[in-house]
Design a protein around this motif. Structure first.
Motif, PDB file in Angstrom:
ATOM      1  N   GLY A 165      -1.940   0.211   3.990  1.00  0.00           N
ATOM      2  CA  GLY A 165      -2.357   0.924   5.189  1.00  0.00           C
ATOM      3  C   GLY A 165      -3.429   1.973   4.931  1.00  0.00           C
ATOM      4  N   ALA A 169      -6.045   2.817  -1.175  1.00  0.00           N
ATOM      5  CA  ALA A 169      -6.345   4.114  -1.775  1.00  0.00           C
ATOM      6  C   ALA A 169      -5.128   4.796  -2.391  1.00  0.00           C
ATOM      7  CB  ALA A 169      -6.996   5.028  -0.755  1.00  0.00           C
ATOM      8  N   ALA A 173      -6.950   5.554  -6.068  1.00  0.00           N
ATOM      9  CA  ALA A 173      -7.623   6.573  -5.255  1.00  0.00           C
ATOM     10  C   ALA A 173      -9.066   6.746  -5.706  1.00  0.00           C
ATOM     11  CB  ALA A 173      -6.874   7.891  -5.343  1.00  0.00           C
ATOM     12  N   ARG A 243     -12.341  -0.325  -3.944  1.00  0.00           N
ATOM     13  CA  ARG A 243     -12.477   1.128  -3.884  1.00  0.00           C
ATOM     14  C   ARG A 243     -13.832   1.617  -4.394  1.00  0.00           C
ATOM     15  NH1 ARG A 243     -11.402   3.992  -1.205  1.00  0.00           N
ATOM     16  NH2 ARG A 243     -10.886   5.755  -2.537  1.00  0.00           N
ATOM     17  N   GLU A 246     -15.872   1.673  -1.491  1.00  0.00           N
ATOM     18  CA  GLU A 246     -15.185   2.309  -0.364  1.00  0.00           C
ATOM     19  C   GLU A 246     -14.758   1.252   0.651  1.00  0.00           C
ATOM     20  OE1 GLU A 246     -15.052   6.219  -1.686  1.00  0.00           O
ATOM     21  OE2 GLU A 246     -14.404   5.641   0.305  1.00  0.00           O
TER      22      GLU A 246
END
Lengths: 512, 512
Positions: A165, A169, A173, A243, A246
């Motif tokens: 969700g 991340a 992260a 990630r 992004e």
């Protein structure tokens, strides 16, 4: 265009000329070594094993810092898993290719060497402009305009990676910190490293997270990226990639696939080499194969087919799939030996093929058959890469998953068959191919390093640790863009920094 | 936590203690200089003017390369327009703050110094988690949940910047190449440099490209980013920023606003300084103000309030708004003098304010009154930045446009009034502020450099050119992240590279 020396590496095949081995490249530095055997007893500050980007960066930084450095390379060229072949006046990237300004290490070097204004665009001569996409998935072929198809993929990719969700991340992260860092949750990292991409595909299907049409586009791209089947790919690595961009597939596409050097990667590699050599502190020797490395209190001896050499430190940049071929004394840790025996799964093809159809310059193909849906395909993705001066079009193709034994040089007519399996329309205009066989290459045994489930969490930390006076530097275990040139530069630079920091504190140092 | 020396710079204000000047910082290197006046006649290879990140990077690279370097700085601390103040055991970033792995130059240095795992997250202690957004635009106040508001902005930002149907990519294809490069269209670059952001706002309104609600969010962010009114901001710079983040507002937000150093920027700056000093090749002198630079065939003499010094080369990192205070002989080109006389428009505030309301940690505020809609606001944006050990919350605020004469130190009670104009709810829990007055700072006269319409196209190339033996290096004219720390490191590194490349070719160089 200046003429370059010829390496023994690389292949071309055409109906007229058949199979030819050995291509010209700016990376074929000549003479093959810079010193006579008689000088081989001279001690060096550091010996760098491998002249790929990790080794070149280490050698460059160390020589600039004032160290006497010996650079050893098994091949007859520099560049490692990246090199530019010159064929009939055209350049072809045999390995690593694309660059981007958000890849910190490589961009700093690109601008340092004044190469940032000499970039070419893969999607087309002008700003990215592919026209069509042909998908061949589980036996069904779709053709669509590129743009709407790409936008569909952007959305689907976000959903595919969104395991938590938060677009992944909570799992990764900060993408340069997968295993350790203030935001790392080890349980989540472990959970997603055990999950394969095939596991995630099954989950995505069960929960209707992506449609079949969307998966038909995404899955071949996973195969391209790993050079391996989805069941052999770690979901943790995919989350990390996402990630880095992004979670934007468009961002990732522009990072991974758009900008390359007009003068070729080998020109970039040679920039590092030249700067190191001009310092006056570099010795080098190509076609020099390391067999053994002995670290005996304060001195390391490196044994090769050309003789043995000593230094205080060694930077070892051997790719993980071939590192076990070298004997280390003291022996490597059991965990590191185990890591090296577990070959990474990046075992795919990269083949440039020439066509007489101009519109292929604007095409993107992706293809895959899941188990039970037909023969496993050898090539998973292809896209128009350049228009040659004579009007022929070069399409680059990638694949993986079936290929550990399936090397084109054994029967080059296979390439046309593989292309035709992706798209029957590729058959008639096919004119020949240019490639390097990374799978069978004794100094790589694979292309860029991608890991199967569990490998990251089990081995990553160990692979980065020094072994006595031997520093390990490879894109294969980079913190940031692992498996990319950027990761190699990161690693080579970090190793050089650790060595010079210690070296500067040696007793004879004094202040103004 | 070790105690740092106190700089004369920086202010705090609270009702109890009133206005206090001079804050402790790790950047306050002591002693103020590393050499006695008697040695001042010793010639250096290079003199670096300014110990901000451009100067620190140049000094670091040059000393590592073996040059004897003199680093001069007017302030009593290093860091330039970036420094970390230590107040009551807490750190406050007075200037430049946030970092990201897609900023190539800075990320390489962050990992070089092992600081990548010591990052803090501004939006909140955990992964980004702002709760509410309060917008105060043209007299109307909205409060919304942060997440949907941010997603709205993502979409609106794309449309605002999409001047060409290609998200601005025909104007700025590669964001590190605005003026020159294979994809640059000079007519388009010129057209959009002449356009102000206010012009674009008018066009966007006329064509209904963004709603008023969307503009109410975007416009204050433009004011924050420029430290200036929209009519004084160049649309070309906005397109460049957008292209740096591939047109994703979410990507830009994470790049510009999320990750900062747990140990502070001054610790990072000191890492450069320490590495240079430990080389044994660095002399430095703080509180040393340069008045004149004379370049006389092969030697440059730098005149200061502490004496004069000679070197073969100079790296001048003076910010563009103060460069004209130094006399150059031969004089600077008319175009460069003109550029320096046209002050850049980055004339905004950065103020940390403390509150007794914990929920302010999760808040984002943006505020602006367009002409004719009330008093021009002094602060345009604010967001929760950290929770102090004692539970108080620090909110950082930015503004610009009205502020060239309006410095808080003249009447610090103004700060509370400015905050209350943004949001009346900020009044009662207000406890005091910490800030640096960049506008009135004689060595900056502004904060990060942002240009008004026409400045880029007219002056950029000239500002980058060397002036005889003087290299110019500043974030103010960086190719990549202009106006950011990354741009400063880019520029300092490039200047050092040019100097060392030439220096290595001096006659006494020989090969192994």
């Amino acid at each position: 265009m200046s003429s370059f020396a010829t390496s023994k590496e690389g292949y071309t095949w055409s109906p007229e000329k058949g199979l030819q081995a050995g291509l010209a490249t700016e990376g074929a530095i000549r003479p093959l070594s810079s010193f006579a055997a008689a000088q081989s007893s001279k001690p060096f500050d550091t010996i760098v094993i491998g002249a790929g980007y990790a080794g070149l960066t280490a050698a460059r930084d160390l020589t600039l810092a004032g160290q006497k450095v010996l650079l050893l390379e098994a091949r007859d060229r520099i560049g490692g898993r990246t090199w530019t072949a010159q064929v009939d006046g055209e350049k072809y990237e045999m390995g690593g290719t694309w660059v981007h300004w958000t890849m910190g290490y490589i961009w700093r070097e690109i601008t340092r060497y004044g190469l940032e204004r000499k970039l070419k665009i893969t999607p087309n001569e002008l700003y990215p402009d592919y026209a069509f996409n042909r998908t061949n998935f589980n036996g069904t072929i779709f053709t669509e305009s590129f743009k709407p198809n790409f936008e569909m993929c952007e959305n689907a990719f976000k959903r595919f990676v969104d395991v938590d969700g938060q677009l992944g991340a909570t799992v990764v992260a900060i993408p340069t910190q997968v295993m350790d860092g203030p935001l790392v949750d080890p349980e989540l990292v472990d959970k997603y490293d055990r999950m394969s991409i095939a596991d995630r595909i099954a989950e995505v299907r069960a929960k209707n997270i992506c449609s079949e049409r969307e998966l038909a586009y995404l899955i071949p791209w996973f195969v391209l990226s790993w050079g391996a089947r989805p069941e052999n790919a770690s979901m943790l690595e995919l989350i990390k990639w996402a990630r880095h961009g992004e979670n934007s597939f468009g961002m990732l596409a522009s990072i991974l696939w758009f900008y390359k050097f007009a003068d070729g990667q080998s020109h970039f590699a040679k920039s590092f080499f030249d700067e190191a050599f001009e310092s006056g502190n570099l010795c080098y020797s190509l076609e020099t194969v390391v067999t053994k490395v002995e670290d005996r209190h304060g001195s390391v001896e490196v044994f090769t087919n050309k003789g043995s050499y000593k230094a205080a430190k060694v930077v070892c940049t051997l790719p993980s799939n071939v590192a076990a071929k070298v004997q280390f004394s003291p022996p490597l840790s059991p965990l590191r030996q185990e890591a090296f025996s577990q070959k990474h799964v990046g075992q795919g093809h990269k083949i440039h093929s020439l066509f007489s159809k101009p519109e292929f310059r604007s095409g993107v193909w992706n293809a895959w058959n899941e188990p039970g849906h037909g023969e496993t395909l050898e090539l998973a993705a292809a896209f128009g890469d350049q228009t040659l001066k004579d009007g022929r079009v070069s399409v680059v193709s990638f694949g993986g998953g079936n290929s550990a034994q399936n090397v084109p040089s054994q029967d080059p007519t296979k390439i046309k068959r593989w292309l035709t399996q992706v798209d029957p329309e590729l058959e008639q205009p096919y004119l020949g191919s240019i490639w390097h066989e990374w799978i069978a290459d004794p100094y790589a045994e694979g292309h860029w390093c991608m890991w199967g489930p569990g490998h990251y969490t089990k081995y990553f930390r160990e692979l980065q640790k020094p072994h006595g006076n031997i520093e390990w530097a490879s894109a294969d275990w980079a913190d940031g863009w692992k498996s990319f040139i950027d990761g190699a530069i990161e690693q080579g630079g970090k190793a050089a920094y650790r060595i010079t920091k210690e070296w500067r504190r040696r007793p004879q140092q004094s202040r103004l």
